[in-house]
Design a protein around this motif. Structure first.
Motif, PDB file in Angstrom:
ATOM      1  N   CYS A 152      -8.339  -7.515  16.418  1.00  0.00           N
ATOM      2  CA  CYS A 152      -8.131  -8.780  17.221  1.00  0.00           C
ATOM      3  C   CYS A 152      -8.605  -8.690  18.341  1.00  0.00           C
ATOM      4  O   CYS A 152      -9.855  -8.588  19.030  1.00  0.00           O
ATOM      5  CB  CYS A 152      -6.388  -8.944  17.144  1.00  0.00           C
ATOM      6  SG  CYS A 152      -6.037  -9.561  15.275  1.00  0.00           S
ATOM      7  N   TRP A 184       1.708  -8.746  19.757  1.00  0.00           N
ATOM      8  CA  TRP A 184       2.750  -8.835  19.158  1.00  0.00           C
ATOM      9  C   TRP A 184       3.806  -7.876  19.384  1.00  0.00           C
ATOM     10  O   TRP A 184       4.995  -7.743  18.939  1.00  0.00           O
ATOM     11  CB  TRP A 184       2.505  -8.575  17.417  1.00  0.00           C
ATOM     12  CG  TRP A 184       1.537  -9.521  16.887  1.00  0.00           C
ATOM     13  CD1 TRP A 184       1.960 -10.564  16.114  1.00  0.00           C
ATOM     14  CD2 TRP A 184       0.309  -9.327  16.736  1.00  0.00           C
ATOM     15  NE1 TRP A 184       0.657 -11.374  15.800  1.00  0.00           N
ATOM     16  CE2 TRP A 184      -0.246 -10.592  16.021  1.00  0.00           C
ATOM     17  CE3 TRP A 184      -0.728  -8.500  17.317  1.00  0.00           C
ATOM     18  CZ2 TRP A 184      -1.697 -10.924  15.881  1.00  0.00           C
ATOM     19  CZ3 TRP A 184      -2.257  -8.781  17.420  1.00  0.00           C
ATOM     20  CH2 TRP A 184      -2.437 -10.014  16.582  1.00  0.00           C
ATOM     21  N   LYS A 201      -5.515 -15.784  26.863  1.00  0.00           N
ATOM     22  CA  LYS A 201      -6.718 -15.996  26.016  1.00  0.00           C
ATOM     23  C   LYS A 201      -7.914 -15.767  26.745  1.00  0.00           C
ATOM     24  O   LYS A 201      -8.236 -16.420  27.990  1.00  0.00           O
ATOM     25  CB  LYS A 201      -6.670 -17.317  25.240  1.00  0.00           C
ATOM     26  CG  LYS A 201      -7.782 -17.437  24.457  1.00  0.00           C
ATOM     27  CD  LYS A 201      -7.809 -18.765  23.470  1.00  0.00           C
ATOM     28  CE  LYS A 201      -7.925 -20.007  24.349  1.00  0.00           C
ATOM     29  NZ  LYS A 201      -8.206 -21.357  23.581  1.00  0.00           N
ATOM     30  N   SER A 259     -12.165 -16.057  26.313  1.00  0.00           N
ATOM     31  CA  SER A 259     -12.958 -16.535  25.339  1.00  0.00           C
ATOM     32  C   SER A 259     -14.559 -16.179  25.941  1.00  0.00           C
ATOM     33  O   SER A 259     -14.611 -16.239  27.061  1.00  0.00           O
ATOM     34  CB  SER A 259     -12.996 -17.921  24.940  1.00  0.00           C
ATOM     35  OG  SER A 259     -11.759 -18.067  24.337  1.00  0.00           O
ATOM     36  N   HIS A 262      -1.892 -18.558  26.761  1.00  0.00           N
ATOM     37  CA  HIS A 262      -1.702 -18.621  25.367  1.00  0.00           C
ATOM     38  C   HIS A 262      -0.155 -18.791  24.973  1.00  0.00           C
ATOM     39  O   HIS A 262       0.366 -17.496  25.004  1.00  0.00           O
ATOM     40  CB  HIS A 262      -2.442 -17.805  24.439  1.00  0.00           C
ATOM     41  CG  HIS A 262      -2.467 -17.943  23.046  1.00  0.00           C
ATOM     42  ND1 HIS A 262      -3.274 -19.118  22.544  1.00  0.00           N
ATOM     43  CD2 HIS A 262      -1.924 -17.455  22.120  1.00  0.00           C
ATOM     44  CE1 HIS A 262      -3.283 -19.072  21.204  1.00  0.00           C
ATOM     45  NE2 HIS A 262      -2.255 -18.045  20.992  1.00  0.00           N
ATOM     46  N   GLY A 294       0.688 -19.953  22.005  1.00  0.00           N
ATOM     47  CA  GLY A 294       0.886 -19.834  20.494  1.00  0.00           C
ATOM     48  C   GLY A 294       0.961 -18.860  19.809  1.00  0.00           C
ATOM     49  O   GLY A 294       1.258 -17.636  20.412  1.00  0.00           O
ATOM     50  N   ASN A 295       0.742 -18.687  18.686  1.00  0.00           N
ATOM     51  CA  ASN A 295       0.741 -17.551  17.907  1.00  0.00           C
ATOM     52  C   ASN A 295      -0.551 -16.949  18.041  1.00  0.00           C
ATOM     53  O   ASN A 295      -1.408 -17.303  17.893  1.00  0.00           O
ATOM     54  CB  ASN A 295       0.769 -17.905  16.266  1.00  0.00           C
ATOM     55  CG  ASN A 295       0.850 -16.688  15.395  1.00  0.00           C
ATOM     56  OD1 ASN A 295       0.482 -15.734  15.494  1.00  0.00           O
ATOM     57  ND2 ASN A 295       1.556 -17.044  14.201  1.00  0.00           N
ATOM     58  N   ASP A 344      -2.014 -14.795  16.200  1.00  0.00           N
ATOM     59  CA  ASP A 344      -3.031 -14.982  14.821  1.00  0.00           C
ATOM     60  C   ASP A 344      -3.916 -15.959  15.186  1.00  0.00           C
ATOM     61  O   ASP A 344      -4.822 -16.201  14.368  1.00  0.00           O
ATOM     62  CB  ASP A 344      -2.040 -15.109  13.770  1.00  0.00           C
ATOM     63  CG  ASP A 344      -1.234 -13.734  13.342  1.00  0.00           C
ATOM     64  OD1 ASP A 344      -1.675 -12.700  13.455  1.00  0.00           O
ATOM     65  OD2 ASP A 344      -0.025 -13.857  12.982  1.00  0.00           O
ATOM     66  N   GLU A 345      -3.651 -17.093  15.604  1.00  0.00           N
ATOM     67  CA  GLU A 345      -4.301 -18.240  15.726  1.00  0.00           C
ATOM     68  C   GLU A 345      -4.787 -18.543  17.139  1.00  0.00           C
ATOM     69  O   GLU A 345      -4.399 -19.373  18.057  1.00  0.00           O
ATOM     70  CB  GLU A 345      -3.370 -19.623  15.395  1.00  0.00           C
ATOM     71  CG  GLU A 345      -2.915 -19.445  14.079  1.00  0.00           C
ATOM     72  CD  GLU A 345      -1.522 -20.419  13.971  1.00  0.00           C
ATOM     73  OE1 GLU A 345      -1.413 -21.151  14.693  1.00  0.00           O
ATOM     74  OE2 GLU A 345      -1.096 -20.153  12.658  1.00  0.00           O
ATOM     75  N   VAL A 346      -5.943 -17.897  17.397  1.00  0.00           N
ATOM     76  CA  VAL A 346      -6.685 -17.977  18.689  1.00  0.00           C
ATOM     77  C   VAL A 346      -8.167 -18.270  18.478  1.00  0.00           C
ATOM     78  O   VAL A 346      -8.859 -17.736  17.645  1.00  0.00           O
ATOM     79  CB  VAL A 346      -6.607 -16.674  19.436  1.00  0.00           C
ATOM     80  CG1 VAL A 346      -6.876 -15.564  18.771  1.00  0.00           C
ATOM     81  CG2 VAL A 346      -7.271 -16.711  20.812  1.00  0.00           C
ATOM     82  N   ARG A 347      -8.851 -19.254  19.121  1.00  0.00           N
ATOM     83  CA  ARG A 347     -10.103 -19.451  19.042  1.00  0.00           C
ATOM     84  C   ARG A 347     -10.466 -20.381  20.324  1.00  0.00           C
ATOM     85  O   ARG A 347      -9.664 -21.108  20.912  1.00  0.00           O
ATOM     86  CB  ARG A 347     -10.470 -20.572  17.773  1.00  0.00           C
ATOM     87  CG  ARG A 347      -9.580 -21.831  17.697  1.00  0.00           C
ATOM     88  CD  ARG A 347      -9.932 -22.557  16.445  1.00  0.00           C
ATOM     89  NE  ARG A 347      -9.527 -21.723  15.248  1.00  0.00           N
ATOM     90  CZ  ARG A 347      -8.388 -21.625  14.835  1.00  0.00           C
ATOM     91  NH1 ARG A 347      -7.399 -22.349  15.337  1.00  0.00           N
ATOM     92  NH2 ARG A 347      -8.013 -20.773  13.914  1.00  0.00           N
ATOM     93  N   ASP A 380     -11.892 -23.008  22.755  1.00  0.00           N
ATOM     94  CA  ASP A 380     -11.846 -24.636  22.579  1.00  0.00           C
ATOM     95  C   ASP A 380     -13.282 -25.176  23.640  1.00  0.00           C
ATOM     96  O   ASP A 380     -13.778 -24.504  24.087  1.00  0.00           O
ATOM     97  CB  ASP A 380     -10.585 -25.163  23.038  1.00  0.00           C
ATOM     98  CG  ASP A 380     -10.228 -24.887  24.556  1.00  0.00           C
ATOM     99  OD1 ASP A 380     -10.997 -24.736  25.231  1.00  0.00           O
ATOM    100  OD2 ASP A 380      -8.877 -24.466  24.850  1.00  0.00           O
TER     101      ASP A 380
END
Length: 501
Positions: free
Chosen positions: A44, A215, A236, A238, A281, A283-284, A286-289, A291
């Motif tokens: 990650c 986490w 986040k 990117s 960020h 959110g979770n 685990d769910e990162v990308r 945009d």
């Protein structure tokens, strides 16, 4: 000392750079260590960095002098410890008078040069971009600039090599193994671990280290009886990769109108790496990308400087990671400190949680962590990592160029590109990879262009690789150079040819 697979001094939860670094340091001091990671090593945040070992020039603007000094000191240590997966890099900053005055940049670079001793890197200087090679790809309005030094690192391999060193010093490394919960048991911890296929085991540990990165807070809340005083702030970052925009060896650091900086770095011979963003960020992890707004932001920033413009359609690869920054209540995500905090709870049993940190200072963080934990085990153990090499890093004279010539003489049958990639990836461990091979025929099947069966088996047996993603994007960056269906083809091959170990 080898760890009992069901009991240890230290259970490290999390196989990113901090967890792997702590496991290595502790194992090297003679502690029995088990590390469990729910996915692949460095899967990650630790494989989603800008791939720099640097002091953080922009942090000076936020007066983080102590952090910058610590990171600059560690920059020297890492360049020496792993000369195969690191290298010096010269950064060019075109001057834009609308953003920061020259005196401010000069002052910052003077501090950057002098906050810590430099043994391997050249100092900063002013540039005339009208005559310097780095000025050629730039818009002609940029006539003046500055140049300074930092370091590049293969971040994914840095994690793996720390885990490898830990294992060779006796640590047990359990990838794709989740820590479901820990509970106190007679002054120790009893941890329930579950593997990918559902196999379960119970491990007893005198101390647990929570190195779960993004986490960290959730791990404490959901899987332990311990409450945390610190918290992580998820930001986040990117990056995008495009076909190379410039042909020379220099990198760029560009100022932006929001006072952030964006890097443009030569990458994998054929590409330019551009990043990073700083976006809250919520959110979770685990769910990162990435945009569309982030891609547009990065394209717009570099387009202010380069003659050759890029567009979202030029992006051949992108990646995002959630940085678990120490929450200091800064309003601007880019101003949040990159320093770390180690929080030690003694009851009901010792548990150390890692909050924050950055790639460059991982070794210092690990050393500080083990310094705090060793006395709890009744041990007074000397530090050792500041002068220790990582696996494969014992290059002749510490020089990659000298080592590459040695590899050319020793393995003349290897194609030049493959020889260089093996030398970079594995350093002196190339001898293990190629043990007994005297021709390409000895390398086994060429599963994909440039990927031979022998290397796949080495990565499975020596470096905990299981999937095509592990091999093509973390242990190597072959994914950038191969057809779009390469991952599917390799996973199919791996399914037909289970690991022999």
């Amino acid at each position: 000392m080898s760890a009992d697979p069901n009991g240890c001094d230290l259970l490290v939860v999390g196989g990113g750079i901090n967890g792997a670094g702590i496991a290595r340091d502790a194992a090297g001091r003679g502690l029995s260590v088990i590390l469990c990671e729910q996915a692949d090593l460095g899967a990650c945040t630790s494989s989603a960095s800008t791939k720099l070992i640097h002091g953080g020039l922009r942090y000076l603007e936020n007066l983080h002098f102590g952090l910058v000094r610590k990171a600059l000191q560690e920059r020297e240590v890492l360049l020496a410890a792993a000369p195969h997966i690191t290298s010096a890099l010269r950064f060019v900053m075109p001057h834009d008078a609308h953003l920061r005055p020259q005196w401010m940049i000069r002052a910052g670079l003077f501090l950057y040069d002098h906050l810590a001793r430099r043994h391997r890197l050249a100092g900063s200087a002013a540039l005339d971009l009208r005559s310097h090679p780095a000025g050629v790809p730039l818009e002609k309005r940029y006539t003046r600039g500055f140049i300074y030094s930092d370091g590049w690192v293969d971040d994914s391999r840095l994690v793996v090599l720390n885990a490898k060193d830990a294992a060779e010093r006796g640590a047990v490394i359990l990838t794709r193994t989740q820590c479901e919960a820990i509970e106190p048991a007679d002054g120790r911890w009893r941890a329930r671990l579950v593997g990918l296929s559902g196999q379960r085991r119970t491990v007893e540990a005198r101390i647990v280290v929570n190195a779960t990165g993004p986490w960290a807070s959730r791990f404490l809340q959901e899987r332990t009886p311990v409450a945390a005083a610190h918290a992580v702030r998820l930001v986040k970052g990117s990056h995008i990769v495009v076909p190379k925009i410039f042909a020379h060896r220099f990198a760029y650091i560009f100022q932006n109108t929001d006072r952030r900086v964006v890097f443009a770095i030569p990458y994998e011979e054929e590409f330019t790496l551009i990043g990073t963003t700083d976006v809250e960020h919520g959110g979770n992890p685990d769910e990162v990308r990435i945009d569309a707004d982030e891609i547009a932001y990065l394209c717009a920033t570099v387009n202010r400087y380069f003659v050759r413009k890029i567009a979202p359609d030029d992006v051949v690869w992108s990646y995002s990671g959630v940085r678990p920054l120490l929450d200091d209540e800064s309003a601007d995500p880019s101003s949040v400190t990159r320093d770390y905090a180690l929080e030690l709870s003694s009851k009901p049993a010792p548990l150390l949680s890692v909050f924050g940190g950055k790639l460059t200072t991982y070794r210092k963080l690990a050393q500080d962590a083990v310094d705090r934990l060793a006395p709890l085990l009744g041990r007074r153990l000397p530090r050792w990592t500041a002068s220790a090499l990582l696996p494969g890093g014992d290059l002749p004279s510490g020089s990659f160029a000298v080592f590459l010539r040695t590899v050319e003489r020793k393995f003349p049958w290897l194609p030049a590109g493959l020889r260089r990639r093996y030398a970079r990836n594995y350093g002196t461990r190339i001898d293990r990879l190629l043990d007994g091979a005297a021709s390409l025929a000895d390398m086994g099947q060429e599963i994909l262009p440039g990927l031979y069966e022998r290397e796949v088996h080495y990565l499975q047996q020596e470096e905990w690789a299981h999937t095509a993603q592990d091999i093509l994007w973390r242990r190597t960056k072959l994914g950038l150079h191969l057809p779009a269906d390469a991952s599917v083809r390799l996973d199919e091959w791996l399914h037909r040819h289970p690991c022999r170990s």
